[in-house]
Design a protein around this motif. Structure first.
Motif, PDB file in Angstrom:
ATOM      1  N   PRO A 148       0.802  -1.228   0.000  1.00 52.76           N
ATOM      2  CA  PRO A 148       0.000   0.000   0.000  1.00 52.76           C
ATOM      3  C   PRO A 148       0.837   1.283   0.000  1.00 52.76           C
ATOM      4  CG  PRO A 148      -1.033  -1.620   1.398  1.00 52.76           C
ATOM      5  CD  PRO A 148       0.287  -2.218   0.976  1.00 52.76           C
ATOM      6  N   TRP A 149       1.886   1.359   0.843  1.00 45.20           N
ATOM      7  CA  TRP A 149       2.697   2.573   0.878  1.00 45.20           C
ATOM      8  C   TRP A 149       3.346   2.849  -0.474  1.00 45.20           C
ATOM      9  CZ3 TRP A 149       4.334   7.145   2.001  1.00 45.20           C
ATOM     10  CH2 TRP A 149       5.631   7.541   1.645  1.00 45.20           C
ATOM     11  N   THR A 150       3.945   1.847  -1.070  1.00 47.02           N
ATOM     12  CA  THR A 150       4.647   2.046  -2.337  1.00 47.02           C
ATOM     13  C   THR A 150       3.679   2.452  -3.444  1.00 47.02           C
ATOM     14  OG1 THR A 150       6.561   0.653  -1.857  1.00 47.02           O
ATOM     15  CG2 THR A 150       5.883   0.794  -4.155  1.00 47.02           C
ATOM     16  N   VAL A 151       2.539   1.784  -3.541  1.00 47.53           N
ATOM     17  CA  VAL A 151       1.561   2.143  -4.577  1.00 47.53           C
ATOM     18  C   VAL A 151       1.007   3.537  -4.322  1.00 47.53           C
ATOM     19  CG1 VAL A 151      -0.645   1.523  -5.644  1.00 47.53           C
ATOM     20  CG2 VAL A 151       0.999  -0.267  -5.037  1.00 47.53           C
ATOM     21  N   LYS A 225       2.062  -1.822   9.415  1.00 47.46           N
ATOM     22  CA  LYS A 225       0.658  -2.110   9.735  1.00 47.46           C
ATOM     23  C   LYS A 225      -0.191  -2.397   8.493  1.00 47.46           C
ATOM     24  CE  LYS A 225       0.560   0.172  14.242  1.00 47.46           C
ATOM     25  NZ  LYS A 225      -0.022   1.267  15.065  1.00 47.46           N
ATOM     26  N   PRO A 226      -0.056  -1.613   7.404  1.00 42.69           N
ATOM     27  CA  PRO A 226      -0.849  -1.945   6.211  1.00 42.69           C
ATOM     28  C   PRO A 226      -0.488  -3.289   5.592  1.00 42.69           C
ATOM     29  CG  PRO A 226      -0.165   0.348   6.146  1.00 42.69           C
ATOM     30  CD  PRO A 226       0.588  -0.292   7.273  1.00 42.69           C
ATOM     31  N   LEU A 230      -2.908  -6.474   5.116  1.00 41.09           N
ATOM     32  CA  LEU A 230      -3.057  -7.088   3.789  1.00 41.09           C
ATOM     33  C   LEU A 230      -2.801  -8.593   3.865  1.00 41.09           C
ATOM     34  CD1 LEU A 230      -1.342  -5.602   0.586  1.00 41.09           C
ATOM     35  CD2 LEU A 230      -1.618  -8.030   0.936  1.00 41.09           C
ATOM     36  N   VAL A 231      -1.685  -8.960   4.503  1.00 43.49           N
ATOM     37  CA  VAL A 231      -1.325 -10.374   4.607  1.00 43.49           C
ATOM     38  C   VAL A 231      -2.389 -11.148   5.380  1.00 43.49           C
ATOM     39  CG1 VAL A 231       0.360 -12.012   5.560  1.00 43.49           C
ATOM     40  CG2 VAL A 231       1.152  -9.958   4.357  1.00 43.49           C
ATOM     41  N   ALA A 232      -2.897 -10.563   6.464  1.00 47.40           N
ATOM     42  CA  ALA A 232      -3.926 -11.238   7.257  1.00 47.40           C
ATOM     43  C   ALA A 232      -5.168 -11.528   6.418  1.00 47.40           C
ATOM     44  CB  ALA A 232      -4.294 -10.393   8.476  1.00 47.40           C
TER      45      ALA A 232
END
Length: 346
Positions: A148-151, A225-226, A230-232
């Motif tokens: 999420p951060w990179t996108v 945290k994001p 996402l993984v969860a």
């Protein structure tokens, strides 16, 4: 030590089983360094057209497998198909990289769809479905998304920047707006990976290519945290599918990803010392990496020494041989062939 002999060594390594020699794949292994890729890329009107045409993406994914015999194939696509499917204008300029209509305020965020246009992404899932039967039986299939951060950093700046300052400033000045964008991307990316898995991906990788530009508190908030969320969500739908996290530049904060529930492996960038990672990260975690892409370009003694450092440094762990970042377009094919011969004979 007793070694297992699974049908797919890459998946066995992700399960924490050290292999007689490390399975190999390379980030961006399908791409411009291959003459056969350049030939088919010239047939598409644009890069996004290429990404949304299964005839092209299946062939591009298979090309490095045929040529080098890698142990895993990674879906040919791009992390920015997610914002494209969310309704943001995305294009790729030759020689300049991606261009997006920047999101700088609440109005820009409101123009995004609540969830991706899954029909628009259907060619991605078709590509995976075709690859299931096209790949050799011992080669694993990897899906992926951007973190999420990179996108978000591309969605806000409208392009790649050296330090992602536009996204960082929005995160400081308008944290609620930025959090809303991150939450949208967590939901979209998790469902995107779940659909890739349903279509045939046997493992997935989350690329946080710009994790290293954030200070510790922001790293925790916008990277750790994001991705954990996402993984969860992915593991809730596909509990047996391994997830690889690649937080490029995480450095001393790498352990925050390594301790994340649901992560089977950590991709290590070029700056990480293999032996230090082996000593510091949990023993049941597979490690992936981390030959310098420039050593692969240089060839000769530099390449041989780099390969030896990686093989020796990770020797005691479940290890997947890879680069510390994506293969560079100027990489000679002969150098990849030499690397494969050296790793195979290890």
């Amino acid at each position: 030590m007793t070694f297992s002999k699974p049908a797919k060594p890459f998946l066995a390594a992700l399960a924490g089983q050290r292999q007689p020699r490390p399975p190999v794949w390379l980030m961006r292994q399908a791409g411009r360094y291959l003459p056969e890729y350049r030939e088919i890329r010239a047939r598409a009107a644009s890069f996004l057209d290429f990404c949304y045409t299964p005839a092209f993406t299946v062939e591009a994914t298979l090309q490095p497998i045929r040529r080098f015999g890698f142990d895993a194939a990674i879906l040919f696509s791009d992390i920015l198909v997610v914002p494209d499917a969310l309704g943001q204008t995305v294009s790729f300029e030759s020689g300049e990289g991606p261009r997006l209509d920047p999101i700088t305020d609440a109005e820009g965020l409101s123009r995004l769809k609540a969830e991706p246009d899954w029909q628009k992404l259907s060619p991605v899932f078709e590509t995976l479905d075709r690859l299931k039967t096209a790949l050799p039986g011992d080669v694993a299939l990897i899906g992926f998304c951007g973190a999420p951060w990179t996108v978000a950093s591309y969605m806000i700046a409208g392009r790649g920047t050296p330090d992602q300052a536009p996204a960082r400033l929005i995160a400081y000045r308008q944290p609620n707006l930025f959090a809303a964008l991150i939450d949208r991307l967590v939901e979209a990316s998790a469902e995107y990976l779940a659909r890739q898995i349903a279509a045939g991906a046997e493992a997935v990788q989350v690329f946080d290519s710009w994790a290293g530009v954030l200070p510790p508190a922001e790293f925790e908030r916008w990277c750790v945290k994001p991705v954990a969320a996402l993984v969860a969500k992915v593991k809730a739908k596909a509990p047996k599918t391994p997830v690889i996290a690649f937080p490029r530049g995480a450095a001393t904060q790498l352990a925050k990803f390594a301790g994340m529930a649901g992560v089977s492996a950590i991709g290590l960038d070029t700056a990480v010392e293999p032996a230090a990672a082996v000593a510091a990260l949990p023993g049941d975690l597979a490690l992936q990496g981390n030959l310098d892409p420039l050593a692969l370009v240089a060839g000769g003694a530099a390449l041989d020494e780099g390969i030896d450092r990686v093989l020796q440094g990770f020797g005691s762990r479940a290890h997947i041989f890879n680069l510390g970042h994506g293969i560079l377009p100027e990489t000679p094919v002969a150098h990849v062939e030499r690397m494969m011969a050296r790793v195979r004979s290890a």
